[in-house]
Design a protein around this motif. Sequence first.
Motif, PDB file in Angstrom:
ATOM      1  N   GLY A  62       3.823   0.524   2.657  1.00 58.43           N
ATOM      2  CA  GLY A  62       3.956  -0.380   3.595  1.00 58.43           C
ATOM      3  C   GLY A  62       3.186  -1.537   3.182  1.00 58.43           C
ATOM      4  N   ARG A  63       3.325  -2.759   4.028  1.00 59.77           N
ATOM      5  CA  ARG A  63       2.802  -3.909   3.961  1.00 59.77           C
ATOM      6  C   ARG A  63       1.214  -4.066   4.357  1.00 59.77           C
ATOM      7  N   ASP A  64       1.093  -3.016   5.064  1.00 57.75           N
ATOM      8  CA  ASP A  64      -0.114  -3.024   5.927  1.00 57.75           C
ATOM      9  C   ASP A  64      -1.151  -1.819   5.263  1.00 57.75           C
ATOM     10  N   GLU A  65      -2.243  -2.150   5.318  1.00 59.36           N
ATOM     11  CA  GLU A  65      -3.210  -1.002   4.630  1.00 59.36           C
ATOM     12  C   GLU A  65      -3.368   0.101   5.610  1.00 59.36           C
ATOM     13  N   PRO A  66      -3.582   1.370   5.796  1.00 57.57           N
ATOM     14  CA  PRO A  66      -3.640   2.239   6.627  1.00 57.57           C
ATOM     15  C   PRO A  66      -4.998   2.205   7.074  1.00 57.57           C
ATOM     16  N   ASP A  67      -5.297   2.738   8.611  1.00 58.79           N
ATOM     17  CA  ASP A  67      -6.432   2.584   9.123  1.00 58.79           C
ATOM     18  C   ASP A  67      -7.297   3.905   8.416  1.00 58.79           C
ATOM     19  N   ASN A  68      -8.306   3.265   7.663  1.00 60.61           N
ATOM     20  CA  ASN A  68      -9.244   4.140   7.132  1.00 60.61           C
ATOM     21  C   ASN A  68     -10.655   3.917   7.568  1.00 60.61           C
ATOM     22  N   SER A  69     -10.650   3.122   8.740  1.00 58.85           N
ATOM     23  CA  SER A  69     -11.922   2.740   9.292  1.00 58.85           C
ATOM     24  C   SER A  69     -13.023   3.852   9.605  1.00 58.85           C
ATOM     25  N   SER A  70     -12.299   4.842   9.984  1.00 56.31           N
ATOM     26  CA  SER A  70     -13.328   6.221  10.388  1.00 56.31           C
ATOM     27  C   SER A  70     -13.230   7.015   9.099  1.00 56.31           C
ATOM     28  N   TYR A  78       0.794  -1.052  -0.097  1.00 55.00           N
ATOM     29  CA  TYR A  78       0.051   0.070  -0.002  1.00 55.00           C
ATOM     30  C   TYR A  78       0.864   1.255   0.080  1.00 55.00           C
ATOM     31  N   ALA A  79       0.416   2.148  -0.625  1.00 56.83           N
ATOM     32  CA  ALA A  79       1.253   3.584  -0.805  1.00 56.83           C
ATOM     33  C   ALA A  79       0.308   4.493  -0.591  1.00 56.83           C
ATOM     34  N   TRP A  80       0.526   5.734   0.201  1.00 55.31           N
ATOM     35  CA  TRP A  80      -0.545   6.543  -0.017  1.00 55.31           C
ATOM     36  C   TRP A  80      -0.003   8.027   0.427  1.00 55.31           C
ATOM     37  N   VAL A  81      -0.611   9.035   0.325  1.00 56.81           N
ATOM     38  CA  VAL A  81      -0.374  10.412   0.504  1.00 56.81           C
ATOM     39  C   VAL A  81      -1.492  11.202   0.759  1.00 56.81           C
ATOM     40  N   ASP A  82      -1.532  12.191   1.988  1.00 55.77           N
ATOM     41  CA  ASP A  82      -2.727  12.775   2.363  1.00 55.77           C
ATOM     42  C   ASP A  82      -2.600  14.410   1.840  1.00 55.77           C
ATOM     43  N   VAL A  83      -3.876  14.729   1.322  1.00 56.13           N
ATOM     44  CA  VAL A  83      -3.807  16.117   0.885  1.00 56.13           C
ATOM     45  C   VAL A  83      -4.518  16.985   2.209  1.00 56.13           C
ATOM     46  N   ASP A  84      -3.777  17.898   2.808  1.00 58.91           N
ATOM     47  CA  ASP A  84      -4.394  18.355   4.040  1.00 58.91           C
ATOM     48  C   ASP A  84      -5.491  19.349   3.610  1.00 58.91           C
ATOM     49  N   GLY A  85      -6.309  19.763   4.445  1.00 56.89           N
ATOM     50  CA  GLY A  85      -7.151  20.726   4.327  1.00 56.89           C
ATOM     51  C   GLY A  85      -8.314  20.684   5.250  1.00 56.89           C
TER      52      GLY A  85
END
Lengths: 122, 156
Positions: free
Chosen positions: B124-132, B50-57
Amino acid sequence: MDMKVVVADDSRVMRQIVIRTLRQAGYDWWEIEEAENGADALTKIREIQPDFVLSDWNMPEMTGIELLRNLRGEGNQTPFAFVTSEGSESMRSQAEQAGALFLISKPFTADVFRDTIDPFIA
Amino acid sequence: MTSAATWEPLTGMDPVMTIAQDLFTTMIDGEPGHLSPWLGDTPVLEDPRYAWVDVDGPVVTRVMLMAGRATGENLTRALLAMDADEPVSDADFADAVGEIANVVGGNVKSLVTNPGALSLPVVGRDEPDNSSAMRIMATYFGWKGAPLGVSLWALT
């Protein structure tokens, strides 16, 4: 004519792609120094006094825009441009106000590099 | 004689698809035609990363990519112009896959209203916590036959 250029990006992969694209665009005669963030670039720019700086925007330790503002703040007028994944009008405006020549957004091609850079090095 | 059905006019309108196709055409494949919408059942990723970036706002927007390790290695080889059988280090893998997320994220940022800063990529190997988080969209692309997932999330 010698042309010393600093390419700053925290991604080694992206530095390689930028350098490869510069070669494809015809700038294979440039002598390129790599920097892995803005702080590293600032040190290298002071040291080698390049003719041109191509920098990413979003980097750890010191961002590209902080690097440019630092340079201009100490009176260093080295021609400076951005190669970044963000190409919004707001960022282009910030870049221009800080003294950047142009901003190339990723993804890019050799043609985009040539068309954008050529007018500034003629 | 019948002609094959195509969903291209519909799927091609997706801005994320457009961003991804531009990226793959210019910096990964060097030519168009290797990335397309994934048609069919939701694929299972082998040894996923998994690869991710966050756009703040006002609302944080997360851009996440998913790919099997082998596909990520092939992407790394393509970005670095490596030979097909050349080993890929973990550092190059994280750098290359993270940079793909970064470029997609940067382009998504230009479509977000009042965006803030773009985070540095995480791989990472693990998915980020997107539960909320609220899922804005999720889709799969096929790259040279291998599945690649892309999803956008609104973090609350």
